[in-house]
Design an enzyme around this catalytic site. Sequence first.
Site, PDB file in Angstrom:
ATOM      1  N   ILE A  34       0.822  -1.209   0.000  1.00 37.84           N
ATOM      2  CA  ILE A  34       0.000   0.000   0.000  1.00 37.84           C
ATOM      3  C   ILE A  34       0.861   1.267   0.000  1.00 37.84           C
ATOM      4  O   ILE A  34       0.382   2.338  -0.403  1.00 37.84           O
ATOM      5  CB  ILE A  34      -0.957  -0.020   1.224  1.00 37.84           C
ATOM      6  CG1 ILE A  34      -2.167   0.869   0.973  1.00 37.84           C
ATOM      7  CG2 ILE A  34      -0.242   0.373   2.514  1.00 37.84           C
ATOM      8  CD1 ILE A  34      -3.303   0.643   1.976  1.00 37.84           C
ATOM      9  N   GLU A  99       6.294  -4.598  11.004  1.00 39.21           N
ATOM     10  CA  GLU A  99       5.084  -3.867  11.398  1.00 39.21           C
ATOM     11  C   GLU A  99       3.864  -4.762  11.453  1.00 39.21           C
ATOM     12  O   GLU A  99       2.995  -4.579  12.306  1.00 39.21           O
ATOM     13  CB  GLU A  99       4.813  -2.732  10.400  1.00 39.21           C
ATOM     14  CG  GLU A  99       5.866  -1.648  10.378  1.00 39.21           C
ATOM     15  CD  GLU A  99       5.640  -0.667   9.229  1.00 39.21           C
ATOM     16  OE1 GLU A  99       4.532  -0.668   8.648  1.00 39.21           O
ATOM     17  OE2 GLU A  99       6.572   0.075   8.915  1.00 39.21           O
ATOM     18  N   VAL A 100       3.770  -5.680  10.524  1.00 37.84           N
ATOM     19  CA  VAL A 100       2.578  -6.533  10.443  1.00 37.84           C
ATOM     20  C   VAL A 100       2.958  -7.947  10.897  1.00 37.84           C
ATOM     21  O   VAL A 100       3.832  -8.587  10.285  1.00 37.84           O
ATOM     22  CB  VAL A 100       2.018  -6.562   9.011  1.00 37.84           C
ATOM     23  CG1 VAL A 100       0.789  -7.470   8.946  1.00 37.84           C
ATOM     24  CG2 VAL A 100       1.671  -5.146   8.541  1.00 37.84           C
ATOM     25  N   HIS A 104       5.773 -12.342   6.036  1.00 38.01           N
ATOM     26  CA  HIS A 104       5.686 -11.893   4.652  1.00 38.01           C
ATOM     27  C   HIS A 104       7.076 -11.598   4.109  1.00 38.01           C
ATOM     28  O   HIS A 104       7.986 -11.237   4.858  1.00 38.01           O
ATOM     29  CB  HIS A 104       4.803 -10.645   4.515  1.00 38.01           C
ATOM     30  CG  HIS A 104       5.183  -9.518   5.432  1.00 38.01           C
ATOM     31  ND1 HIS A 104       4.833  -9.491   6.761  1.00 38.01           N
ATOM     32  CD2 HIS A 104       5.897  -8.387   5.211  1.00 38.01           C
ATOM     33  CE1 HIS A 104       5.303  -8.378   7.316  1.00 38.01           C
ATOM     34  NE2 HIS A 104       5.958  -7.703   6.391  1.00 38.01           N
TER      35      HIS A 104
END
Length: 120
Positions: A34, A99-100, A104
């Site tokens: 994003i 962060e997430v 990933h």
Amino acid sequence: MAYDSANIFAKILRGEIPCDKVYEDEWALAFNDIAPVAPVHVLVIPKGAFVSIDDFTADASDAQIAGFYRAVGKVARDLGLAQPGYRTLNNTGSDGGQEVPHFHVHIFGGKTLGPMLVVE
Ligand code: 5GP
């Protein structure tokens, strides 16, 4: 660290929030970041409840691990990045800048990317 099923990538996997999908198969989902920091900036996530590369490599099945990393390579190839090249990155935990909290891999490409880390 326990997996938090309310994290943003879990919501994307469940279809609760949208993503700009690049690729999907049995093992992985890939979508555009994003907030891209390169002309190509894709995130590839496994379809399983894994926080980081730490629990992924400890707890995922061989099929999950193989399927996930095959997807990373396929996405990069399909995006035309194999030549002239690209970068993959995985952040783990607070020192790693994650962060997430859903494992990933970032794929960066589309320009000469420069040094691997900024030297302080
Ligand atoms: P990390 O720092 O955890 O390795 O990277 C997380 C990445 O997820 C960041 O590059 C960030 O821009 C991206 N991101 C965070 N929220 C969303 C979202 O809702 N959708 C998409 N596509 N990317 C996100």
